[in-house]
Design an enzyme around this catalytic site. Structure first.
Site, PDB file in Angstrom:
ATOM      1  NE  ARG A   1      -3.728   2.416   0.809  1.00  0.00           N
ATOM      2  CZ  ARG A   1      -3.585   3.723   0.608  1.00  0.00           C
ATOM      3  NH1 ARG A   1      -2.484   4.198   0.096  1.00  0.00           N
ATOM      4  NH2 ARG A   1      -4.546   4.546   0.936  1.00  0.00           N
TER       5      ARG A   1
ATOM      6  CD  GLU B   1     -11.530   3.325  -2.732  1.00  0.00           C
ATOM      7  OE1 GLU B   1     -11.584   2.133  -3.097  1.00  0.00           O
ATOM      8  OE2 GLU B   1     -10.726   3.715  -1.876  1.00  0.00           O
TER       9      GLU B   1
ATOM     10  NE  ARG C   1      -3.714  -2.664   1.873  1.00  0.00           N
ATOM     11  CZ  ARG C   1      -4.567  -1.751   1.417  1.00  0.00           C
ATOM     12  NH1 ARG C   1      -4.925  -1.733   0.159  1.00  0.00           N
ATOM     13  NH2 ARG C   1      -5.070  -0.851   2.239  1.00  0.00           N
TER      14      ARG C   1
END
Length: 159
Positions: A52, A60, A94
């Protein structure tokens, strides 16, 4: 079912925390997948590591500019060898990191080109992030070309 998910998430987090990448060491790997505009998968040896990108939040996938953000990151990174400077692990397990192909931070490039917002909540003192975003906004680059761009964290809340 809920307990199983919680245990798996905790296990992923513990495994990620045990990773030497989080000891302040940078490592090199090949980008094998771009998940969205601010996350990707990098092979560390034979192990795929989901990354990330630190300091940024890209639109998004179903948000205006979301598909463009992913496509831009894929074009820029897929198949390339990158340096990963790990900083943390997020709640999804992540690795949160700065990713650097060929000496330039992709994280900063996303801000400079208007492909992501500065995620001030997680990088409050980043003056360089603030300046990069403001310059992109003034120039109307990327998502700043939209009449009223909505930050992803607000978009997620509204959905």
């Amino acid at each position: 079912m809920y307990k199983t998910k919680k245990v798996l998430l905790l296990l992923c987090l513990l495994l990620a925390l045990a990773s030497p990448a989080l000891a302040g060491q940078a490592w090199w790997g090949e980008v094998v997948k771009v998940v969205d505009g601010d996350s990707l998968v990098v092979m560390r040896g034979r192990t795929p590591v989901e990354i990330r990108l630190a300091w940024v939040d890209a639109p998004e996938w179903n948000q205006p500019w979301g598909k463009r953000a992913k496509a831009g990151l894929r074009e820029q990174l897929r198949g390339k060898r990158v340096q990963v400077a790990a900083q943390d692990v997020d709640r999804h397990g992540r690795v949160v990191a700065e990713v650097i192909p060929a000496g330039q931070s992709v994280n900063m490039l996303l801000l400079e080109t208007g492909r992501a917002w500065w995620y001030e909540r997680y990088a409050p003192g980043c003056g360089a992030c603030r300046e990069a975003q403001e310059q992109a906004r003034r120039k109307g680059l990327g998502l700043w070309s939209l009449p009223n761009p909505v930050p992803p964290w607000k978009w997620r809340r509204s959905k």
